[in-house]
Design an enzyme around this catalytic site. Structure first.
Site: not given
Ligand code: AMP
Length: 127
Positions: A35-36, A97, A105-106, A110, A112
């Site tokens: 994770d970034i 999530n 968010e994405v 995925h 974590h």
């Molecule tokens: P979620 O709220 O479960 O969708 O979390 C998305 C996760 O993606 C967050 O923990 C971010 O820090 C992570 N994230 C977003 N962009 C990147 C990226 N380019 N590389 C790695 N992790 C990312």
């Protein structure tokens, strides 16, 4: 009702090689990367290479090969990063999530994997 997948999401772009990632493990069906913005010493994201939005989408529509491969990657990462309790590790937490209430968010499925320190209780109290 069909699942709508946005192929411009950041993990889709990572899968297409448009932006870099810190790869932890890759197979035919699955990619895992750091994770970034890590929230624990171990914070790995595991994603299927297929276009799935959420865990329920993946569980409903992915092939058995994809589902098995994904979870085998989770197991191998937990073992390799020495957090698997059954192998002497101190433990970990998996979070997925989904949607608005889940604060996803994405919009590419995925997990974590978090570990490397005591993680506290599962959820903060409601705000
Ligand atoms: P979620 O709220 O479960 O969708 O979390 C998305 C996760 O993606 C967050 O923990 C971010 O820090 C992570 N994230 C977003 N962009 C990147 C990226 N380019 N590389 C790695 N992790 C990312």
């Amino acid at each position: 009702m069909a699942y709508a997948y946005d192929d411009q999401n950041i993990f889709a772009r990572i899968l297409r090689g448009e932006i870099p990632n810190s790869t932890v493990m890759e197979t035919d069906h699955t990619l895992a990367f750091n994770d970034i913005a890590p929230q624990a010493p171990v914070h790995v994201l595991v994603i299927p290479k297929g276009a799935y939005v959420t865990l329920d989408h993946f569980a409903a529509q992915a092939s058995e090969a994809e589902i098995v491969d994904f979870h085998r990657v989770v197991a191998r990462i937990c073992a390799d990063l020495e957090v698997a309790p059954g192998m002497g590790g101190a433990g970990y937490r998996v979070i997925s999530n989904a949607g608005g209430d889940g604060v996803q968010e994405v919009p590419h499925y995925h997990l974590h994997i978090l570990g490397g320190r005591p993680l506290g209780r599962m959820l903060a109290k409601a705000v």
